[in-house]
Enzyme design. Structure first.
Site, mmCIF file in Angstrom:
data_model
loop_
_atom_site.group_PDB
_atom_site.id
_atom_site.type_symbol
_atom_site.label_atom_id
_atom_site.label_comp_id
_atom_site.label_asym_id
_atom_site.label_seq_id
_atom_site.Cartn_x
_atom_site.Cartn_y
_atom_site.Cartn_z
ATOM 1 N N ARG A 70 40.905 -51.091 53.573
ATOM 2 C CA ARG A 70 40.335 -52.180 54.381
ATOM 3 C C ARG A 70 40.041 -53.353 53.488
ATOM 4 N NH1 ARG A 70 35.408 -51.087 58.395
ATOM 5 N NH2 ARG A 70 34.252 -51.215 56.462
ATOM 6 N N THR B 162 38.093 -59.366 55.460
ATOM 7 C CA THR B 162 38.556 -59.427 56.855
ATOM 8 C C THR B 162 38.357 -58.105 57.594
ATOM 9 O OG1 THR B 162 40.769 -58.668 56.279
ATOM 10 C CG2 THR B 162 40.382 -61.049 56.170
ATOM 11 N N ASP C 225 30.057 -45.299 52.191
ATOM 12 C CA ASP C 225 31.505 -45.363 51.952
ATOM 13 C C ASP C 225 32.032 -43.964 51.654
ATOM 14 O OD1 ASP C 225 34.044 -45.599 50.448
ATOM 15 O OD2 ASP C 225 33.684 -47.739 50.682
ATOM 16 N N ASP D 88 34.220 -43.448 48.384
ATOM 17 C CA ASP D 88 33.408 -43.488 47.158
ATOM 18 C C ASP D 88 32.588 -42.214 47.001
ATOM 19 O OD1 ASP D 88 34.360 -45.910 46.331
ATOM 20 O OD2 ASP D 88 32.665 -47.078 47.077
HETATM 21 C C1 PRP Z 1 37.625 -46.186 55.083
HETATM 22 C C2 PRP Z 1 37.810 -44.939 55.916
HETATM 23 C C3 PRP Z 1 38.827 -45.363 56.930
HETATM 24 C C4 PRP Z 1 38.488 -46.815 57.154
HETATM 25 C C5 PRP Z 1 37.753 -46.930 58.447
HETATM 26 O O1 PRP Z 1 38.646 -46.325 54.161
HETATM 27 O O2 PRP Z 1 38.197 -43.810 55.176
HETATM 28 O O3 PRP Z 1 40.174 -45.237 56.482
HETATM 29 O O4 PRP Z 1 37.651 -47.208 56.067
HETATM 30 O O5 PRP Z 1 37.476 -48.258 58.730
HETATM 31 P P1 PRP Z 1 38.142 -49.026 59.954
HETATM 32 O O6 PRP Z 1 38.046 -48.108 61.140
HETATM 33 O O7 PRP Z 1 37.296 -50.238 60.096
HETATM 34 O O8 PRP Z 1 39.571 -49.353 59.602
HETATM 35 P P2 PRP Z 1 38.685 -47.519 53.089
HETATM 36 O O9 PRP Z 1 39.495 -48.649 53.610
HETATM 37 O O10 PRP Z 1 37.273 -47.815 52.650
HETATM 38 O O11 PRP Z 1 39.535 -46.907 51.906
HETATM 39 P P3 PRP Z 1 39.220 -45.669 50.933
HETATM 40 O O12 PRP Z 1 39.275 -44.419 51.770
HETATM 41 O O13 PRP Z 1 40.329 -45.759 49.954
HETATM 42 O O14 PRP Z 1 37.850 -45.870 50.305
HETATM 43 N N1 URA Z 2 34.531 -46.849 55.886
HETATM 44 C C1 URA Z 2 33.591 -46.031 55.365
HETATM 45 O O1 URA Z 2 33.843 -45.302 54.397
HETATM 46 N N2 URA Z 2 32.379 -46.045 55.934
HETATM 47 C C2 URA Z 2 32.073 -46.816 56.985
HETATM 48 O O2 URA Z 2 30.924 -46.766 57.475
HETATM 49 C C3 URA Z 2 33.067 -47.663 57.501
HETATM 50 C C4 URA Z 2 34.308 -47.655 56.939
#
Ligand code: PRP
Ligand code: URA
Length: 208
Positions: A103, A107, A199, A202
């Site tokens: 993400r 944005t 997150d 993380d």
């Molecule tokens: C997080 C999560 C989802 C997304 C959800 O991933 O694991 O994939 O955000 O958010 P959305 O519904 O608003 O799209 P992130 O983009 O943080 O990547 P990561 O798993 O690599 O930390």
């Molecule tokens: N991605 C995450 O990991 N946590 C949230 O709350 C939203 C998006």
């Protein structure tokens, strides 16, 4: 699209532990795995079976088995990776695909950086896994990719979802089945789920 919300007390209990700030990486990973296994048990309750002949110490008999190779588990990277072992504990012969999305912090829109799916995806039951369904952008994009490559039978499992994300996914893909561990209240100004767990990527990988 059908949406199933988990009601089992074991799932509720483990999701509560997952949320706590004091839950460290090791415990967090274990909980994600256990919750995924429990949710997988529910989500896979309609897996087709075929009868085979087996011989017991008493006699020959015809009994049902599943064909695990027909199942494709597809985690959305990174956080979805934490859920894979829970599903594979149930169906060890399942194939595993990967979709890399992140993400944009400004944005909140998803960006693809990787996509590799098992062959003959059109013949498989696909289970997409991602612990967080926030705005729904990543989930919608992941299902778009799978459909563009021929996937038809798609289930989506998320441990914590915001109403906004459920709504977006339902609107974009009314034909899929969604399994949600817990439906939370809303998104905050940074599009994080409230109360959520922070997150997920993380916390699984110990990054910041
Ligand atoms: C997080 C999560 C989802 C997304 C959800 O991933 O694991 O994939 O955000 O958010 P959305 O519904 O608003 O799209 P992130 O983009 O943080 O990547 P990561 O798993 O690599 O930390
Ligand atoms: N991605 C995450 O990991 N946590 C949230 O709350 C939203 C998006």
């Amino acid at each position: 699209m059908s949406v199933s919300y988990m009601t089992h007390p074991l799932i509720k209990h483990k999701i509560t532990l997952l949320r706590k700030t004091t839950t460290g990486t090791n415990e967090f990973r274990k909980l994600i795995e256990e919750i995924s296994m429990l949710m997988g048990y529910e989500a896979l309750s309609d897996l087709p079976t075929a009868d085979i002949e087996v011989e017991t110490p008493i006699e020959k008999t015809v009994q049902p088995v599943i064909n695990g190779k027909k199942l494709a588990v597809v985690p959305i990277l990174r956080a979805g990776l934490g859920m894979v072992s829970g599903i594979l504990a149930l169906v060890p012969s399942a194939k595993v695909g990967h979709i890399g999305l992140y993400r944009d912090p400004e944005t909140h829109l998803p960006h693809e950086y990787y996509c590799k799916l098992p062959e003959a995806i059109d013949e498989r039951q696909v289970v997409v896994v991602d612990p967080m369904l926030a705005t729904g952008g990543s989930a919608v994009a992941a299902v778009d990719f799978i459909k563009a490559r021929g996937g038809r039978k798609i289930k989506f499992m998320s441990i914590i979802a915001a109403p906004e994300g459920v709504g977006e996914l339902m609107k974009a893909h009314p034909d899929i089945q969604l399994y949600v561990g817990c439906l939370d209240r809303c998104l905050n100004e940074n599009a994080y789920i409230c109360p959520g767990l922070g997150d997920a990527g993380d916390r699984i990988f110990g990054t910041q």
